[in-house]
Scaffold this motif. Structure first.
Motif, PDB file in Angstrom:
ATOM      1  N   SER A  93      65.464 101.016  26.089  1.00  0.00           N
ATOM      2  CA  SER A  93      66.456  99.995  25.735  1.00  0.00           C
ATOM      3  C   SER A  93      66.225  98.754  26.580  1.00  0.00           C
ATOM      4  CB  SER A  93      67.870 100.504  25.994  1.00  0.00           C
ATOM      5  OG  SER A  93      68.156 101.563  25.133  1.00  0.00           O
ATOM      6  N   ALA A  94      66.418  97.591  25.980  1.00  0.00           N
ATOM      7  CA  ALA A  94      66.243  96.332  26.696  1.00  0.00           C
ATOM      8  C   ALA A  94      67.167  95.290  26.093  1.00  0.00           C
ATOM      9  CB  ALA A  94      64.791  95.878  26.606  1.00  0.00           C
ATOM     10  N   GLY A  95      67.114  94.109  26.638  1.00  0.00           N
ATOM     11  CA  GLY A  95      67.886  93.001  26.096  1.00  0.00           C
ATOM     12  C   GLY A  95      69.357  93.082  26.456  1.00  0.00           C
ATOM     13  N   ILE A  96      70.112  92.178  25.891  1.00  0.00           N
ATOM     14  CA  ILE A  96      71.544  92.079  26.163  1.00  0.00           C
ATOM     15  C   ILE A  96      72.245  93.341  25.670  1.00  0.00           C
ATOM     16  CG2 ILE A  96      73.642  90.769  25.672  1.00  0.00           C
ATOM     17  CD1 ILE A  96      71.756  88.311  25.311  1.00  0.00           C
ATOM     18  N   GLY A  97      72.918  94.012  26.578  1.00  0.00           N
ATOM     19  CA  GLY A  97      73.649  95.231  26.229  1.00  0.00           C
ATOM     20  C   GLY A  97      72.755  96.424  25.916  1.00  0.00           C
ATOM     21  N   GLY A  98      71.444  96.297  26.155  1.00  0.00           N
ATOM     22  CA  GLY A  98      70.530  97.394  25.862  1.00  0.00           C
ATOM     23  C   GLY A  98      70.402  97.698  24.388  1.00  0.00           C
ATOM     24  N   LEU A  99      70.686  96.698  23.532  1.00  0.00           N
ATOM     25  CA  LEU A  99      70.663  96.929  22.084  1.00  0.00           C
ATOM     26  C   LEU A  99      69.296  96.701  21.450  1.00  0.00           C
ATOM     27  CD1 LEU A  99      74.079  95.309  21.126  1.00  0.00           C
ATOM     28  CD2 LEU A  99      73.527  97.736  21.319  1.00  0.00           C
ATOM     29  N   ASN A 100      68.354  96.176  22.204  1.00  0.00           N
ATOM     30  CA  ASN A 100      67.021  95.934  21.666  1.00  0.00           C
ATOM     31  C   ASN A 100      66.116  97.096  22.064  1.00  0.00           C
ATOM     32  OD1 ASN A 100      64.858  94.737  20.448  1.00  0.00           O
ATOM     33  ND2 ASN A 100      64.907  92.872  21.665  1.00  0.00           N
ATOM     34  N   SER A 101      65.526  97.755  21.091  1.00  0.00           N
ATOM     35  CA  SER A 101      64.631  98.881  21.359  1.00  0.00           C
ATOM     36  C   SER A 101      63.220  98.364  21.620  1.00  0.00           C
ATOM     37  CB  SER A 101      64.595  99.830  20.170  1.00  0.00           C
ATOM     38  OG  SER A 101      65.858 100.399  19.979  1.00  0.00           O
ATOM     39  N   VAL A 102      62.567  98.981  22.576  1.00  0.00           N
ATOM     40  CA  VAL A 102      61.194  98.633  22.917  1.00  0.00           C
ATOM     41  C   VAL A 102      60.359  99.902  22.826  1.00  0.00           C
ATOM     42  CG1 VAL A 102      59.669  97.656  24.675  1.00  0.00           C
ATOM     43  CG2 VAL A 102      62.034  96.860  24.514  1.00  0.00           C
ATOM     44  N   VAL A 103      59.259  99.838  22.082  1.00  0.00           N
ATOM     45  CA  VAL A 103      58.313 100.950  22.025  1.00  0.00           C
ATOM     46  C   VAL A 103      57.298 100.722  23.136  1.00  0.00           C
ATOM     47  CG1 VAL A 103      56.542 102.123  20.665  1.00  0.00           C
ATOM     48  CG2 VAL A 103      58.591 101.259  19.549  1.00  0.00           C
ATOM     49  N   VAL A 104      57.193 101.690  24.030  1.00  0.00           N
ATOM     50  CA  VAL A 104      56.263 101.586  25.153  1.00  0.00           C
ATOM     51  C   VAL A 104      55.168 102.625  24.961  1.00  0.00           C
ATOM     52  CG1 VAL A 104      55.988 101.732  27.649  1.00  0.00           C
ATOM     53  CG2 VAL A 104      58.103 100.806  26.683  1.00  0.00           C
ATOM     54  N   THR A 105      53.926 102.157  25.002  1.00  0.00           N
ATOM     55  CA  THR A 105      52.774 103.033  24.878  1.00  0.00           C
ATOM     56  C   THR A 105      51.932 102.874  26.134  1.00  0.00           C
ATOM     57  OG1 THR A 105      52.772 102.669  22.494  1.00  0.00           O
ATOM     58  CG2 THR A 105      50.800 103.672  23.440  1.00  0.00           C
ATOM     59  N   LEU A 128      66.467  85.633  16.269  1.00  0.00           N
ATOM     60  CA  LEU A 128      66.528  84.182  16.441  1.00  0.00           C
ATOM     61  C   LEU A 128      66.501  83.775  17.908  1.00  0.00           C
ATOM     62  CD1 LEU A 128      69.212  83.297  13.760  1.00  0.00           C
ATOM     63  CD2 LEU A 128      66.739  82.927  13.633  1.00  0.00           C
ATOM     64  N   ILE A 129      67.130  84.588  18.755  1.00  0.00           N
ATOM     65  CA  ILE A 129      67.151  84.302  20.190  1.00  0.00           C
ATOM     66  C   ILE A 129      66.044  85.127  20.843  1.00  0.00           C
ATOM     67  CG2 ILE A 129      68.495  84.441  22.317  1.00  0.00           C
ATOM     68  CD1 ILE A 129      71.013  84.275  20.508  1.00  0.00           C
ATOM     69  N   ARG A 130      65.080  84.424  21.408  1.00  0.00           N
ATOM     70  CA  ARG A 130      63.959  85.128  22.047  1.00  0.00           C
ATOM     71  C   ARG A 130      64.413  85.738  23.366  1.00  0.00           C
ATOM     72  NH1 ARG A 130      58.551  84.319  20.747  1.00  0.00           N
ATOM     73  NH2 ARG A 130      58.160  84.552  22.959  1.00  0.00           N
ATOM     74  N   GLN A 131      64.361  87.051  23.435  1.00  0.00           N
ATOM     75  CA  GLN A 131      64.733  87.745  24.664  1.00  0.00           C
ATOM     76  C   GLN A 131      63.512  88.197  25.455  1.00  0.00           C
ATOM     77  OE1 GLN A 131      67.783  90.749  24.279  1.00  0.00           O
ATOM     78  NE2 GLN A 131      68.548  89.790  22.417  1.00  0.00           N
ATOM     79  N   ARG A 132      62.348  88.164  24.823  1.00  0.00           N
ATOM     80  CA  ARG A 132      61.100  88.608  25.448  1.00  0.00           C
ATOM     81  C   ARG A 132      61.232  90.037  25.999  1.00  0.00           C
ATOM     82  NH1 ARG A 132      61.599  83.316  26.400  1.00  0.00           N
ATOM     83  NH2 ARG A 132      59.883  81.950  25.829  1.00  0.00           N
ATOM     84  N   ALA A 133      61.850  90.884  25.205  1.00  0.00           N
ATOM     85  CA  ALA A 133      62.114  92.262  25.641  1.00  0.00           C
ATOM     86  C   ALA A 133      60.829  93.038  25.883  1.00  0.00           C
ATOM     87  CB  ALA A 133      62.979  92.983  24.612  1.00  0.00           C
ATOM     88  N   GLY A 134      59.810  92.833  25.056  1.00  0.00           N
ATOM     89  CA  GLY A 134      58.540  93.527  25.263  1.00  0.00           C
ATOM     90  C   GLY A 134      57.896  93.115  26.570  1.00  0.00           C
ATOM     91  N   GLU A 135      57.878  91.816  26.806  1.00  0.00           N
ATOM     92  CA  GLU A 135      57.276  91.280  28.031  1.00  0.00           C
ATOM     93  C   GLU A 135      58.026  91.761  29.273  1.00  0.00           C
ATOM     94  OE1 GLU A 135      56.609  86.799  29.815  1.00  0.00           O
ATOM     95  OE2 GLU A 135      56.684  87.078  27.639  1.00  0.00           O
ATOM     96  N   ARG A 136      59.322  91.641  29.261  1.00  0.00           N
ATOM     97  CA  ARG A 136      60.123  92.023  30.433  1.00  0.00           C
ATOM     98  C   ARG A 136      60.057  93.522  30.703  1.00  0.00           C
ATOM     99  NH1 ARG A 136      65.210  88.006  29.262  1.00  0.00           N
ATOM    100  NH2 ARG A 136      64.152  86.129  29.993  1.00  0.00           N
ATOM    101  N   THR A 137      60.055  94.307  29.631  1.00  0.00           N
ATOM    102  CA  THR A 137      59.982  95.763  29.800  1.00  0.00           C
ATOM    103  C   THR A 137      58.634  96.177  30.362  1.00  0.00           C
ATOM    104  OG1 THR A 137      61.559  96.104  28.013  1.00  0.00           O
ATOM    105  CG2 THR A 137      60.187  97.980  28.605  1.00  0.00           C
ATOM    106  N   ALA A 138      57.555  95.581  29.859  1.00  0.00           N
ATOM    107  CA  ALA A 138      56.215  95.911  30.367  1.00  0.00           C
ATOM    108  C   ALA A 138      56.116  95.592  31.856  1.00  0.00           C
ATOM    109  CB  ALA A 138      55.151  95.152  29.584  1.00  0.00           C
ATOM    110  N   GLU A 139      56.620  94.439  32.260  1.00  0.00           N
ATOM    111  CA  GLU A 139      56.563  94.044  33.673  1.00  0.00           C
ATOM    112  C   GLU A 139      57.419  94.983  34.541  1.00  0.00           C
ATOM    113  OE1 GLU A 139      54.537  91.860  34.962  1.00  0.00           O
ATOM    114  OE2 GLU A 139      53.799  91.124  33.028  1.00  0.00           O
ATOM    115  N   ARG A 140      58.605  95.320  34.062  1.00  0.00           N
ATOM    116  CA  ARG A 140      59.506  96.206  34.816  1.00  0.00           C
ATOM    117  C   ARG A 140      58.896  97.596  34.991  1.00  0.00           C
ATOM    118  NH1 ARG A 140      63.752  99.451  32.674  1.00  0.00           N
ATOM    119  NH2 ARG A 140      63.490  98.378  30.693  1.00  0.00           N
ATOM    120  N   LEU A 141      58.327  98.135  33.910  1.00  0.00           N
ATOM    121  CA  LEU A 141      57.730  99.470  33.993  1.00  0.00           C
ATOM    122  C   LEU A 141      56.444  99.458  34.809  1.00  0.00           C
ATOM    123  CD1 LEU A 141      58.417 100.837  30.415  1.00  0.00           C
ATOM    124  CD2 LEU A 141      59.665 101.306  32.521  1.00  0.00           C
ATOM    125  N   ALA A 142      55.687  98.361  34.752  1.00  0.00           N
ATOM    126  CA  ALA A 142      54.469  98.248  35.556  1.00  0.00           C
ATOM    127  C   ALA A 142      54.825  98.297  37.043  1.00  0.00           C
ATOM    128  CB  ALA A 142      53.727  96.962  35.230  1.00  0.00           C
TER     129      ALA A 142
END
Length: 149
Positions: A93-105, A128-142
């Motif tokens: 989960s990512a983004g505001i309120g954890g409502l954006n799902s991110v697939v991590v491989t 419409l609102i760019r949250q960059r959830a993929g980018e932020r999640t990759a950096e956080r998990l790295a």
């Protein structure tokens, strides 16, 4: 893997669309329309390459542990790999309120006896609102993977 389909058997796009449709179903929206719109959304994808100072088997366990801690509702799945390469996939989960799902491989590759290469890929749908959830999640998990326990 067994004959049952798991997250490593399905594409990122399928997993992300299914997650958004499930959210729509919980909110009482039309799942069919949400699936159609979700397929048109752009993806935010980010990849990080790192070297983890652990042997391959320990690194694989560490990757699974990090995804379990960051994930929700789905256990990270390890795809059958070769002797020197394995793939792990999970939903985070990512983004505001954890409502954006991110697939991590995570592609875990043997690079030596005491270190392992890990390619981390995180993908999320962007509205419409760019949250960059993929980018932020990759950096956080790295960062989490860089801290072997």
């Amino acid at each position: 893997m067994t004959s049952r389909e798991g997250p490593t058997d399905r594409s990122e796009d399928e997993l992300l669309v299914d997650e958004l449709a499930a959210l729509a179903r919980m909110a009482g929206a039309s799942e069919r329309i949400v699936r159609l719109v979700a397929r048109m959304l752009r993806k935010n994808v980010h990849e990080v390459d790192l070297i983890v100072p652990l042997p391959p088997e320990e690194t694989l366990r560490h990757v699974v542990r990090v995804l379990e801690q960051a994930g929700r509702g789905i256990e990270p799945t390890v795809a059958e790999g070769t002797a020197d390469r394995s793939t792990v996939r999970g939903l985070v989960s990512a983004g505001i309120g954890g409502l954006n799902s991110v697939v991590v491989t995570a592609l875990v590759s043997m690079s030596g006896e005491t270190e392992t290469d890990v390619r981390l890929r995180a993908a999320a749908l962007e509205g419409l609102i760019r949250q960059r959830a993929g980018e932020r999640t990759a950096e956080r998990l790295a960062m989490a993977l860089d801290q072997p326990s």
